[in-house]
Design an enzyme around this catalytic site. Sequence first.
Site, PDB file in Angstrom:
ATOM      1  N   SER A   8       3.304   6.579  -7.566  1.00 21.27           N
ATOM      2  CA  SER A   8       3.193   7.114  -6.215  1.00 21.27           C
ATOM      3  C   SER A   8       2.253   6.312  -5.312  1.00 21.27           C
ATOM      4  O   SER A   8       2.114   6.629  -4.137  1.00 21.27           O
ATOM      5  CB  SER A   8       2.727   8.564  -6.280  1.00 21.27           C
ATOM      6  N   CYS A   9       1.640   5.264  -5.838  1.00 20.93           N
ATOM      7  CA  CYS A   9       0.673   4.472  -5.069  1.00 20.93           C
ATOM      8  C   CYS A   9       1.398   3.376  -4.290  1.00 20.93           C
ATOM      9  O   CYS A   9       2.084   2.534  -4.872  1.00 20.93           O
ATOM     10  CB  CYS A   9      -0.346   3.864  -6.028  1.00 20.93           C
ATOM     11  N   ASP A  10       1.243   3.388  -2.973  1.00 27.21           N
ATOM     12  CA  ASP A  10       1.897   2.393  -2.125  1.00 27.21           C
ATOM     13  C   ASP A  10       1.463   0.970  -2.465  1.00 27.21           C
ATOM     14  O   ASP A  10       2.279   0.047  -2.488  1.00 27.21           O
ATOM     15  CB  ASP A  10       1.612   2.662  -0.645  1.00 27.21           C
TER      16      ASP A  10
END
Length: 103
Positions: A8-10
């Site tokens: 979920s980390c850009d």
Amino acid sequence: MILYGLKSCDTCRKALKSMPNAQFRDVREDGVPQGVLDSAYAALGDALLNTRSTTWRGLKEAERAENPLSLIAKHPTLMKRPLIEKDGEFFLGWSKDVQAALV
């Protein structure tokens, strides 16, 4: 090359997109092997611990005083991301310096 991060980390997604041959390991699901944590901490020191994270802010003072490696083992999201291992060398984050060294 192995990239440790969160799905979920850009920033992790940007790094992975730039390095399609890297293996991705989600630290929330898979954790980080203790040997990798030990080596990364020896190379990077306290920079490995993300003291700006929501998880960090939710910890009590007593928990914050624990050993950084045991904190990351208990709460993998406390690790600054992405942690990239290439040929035994560790890179942290996705700054221009890291990009230049890896891409």
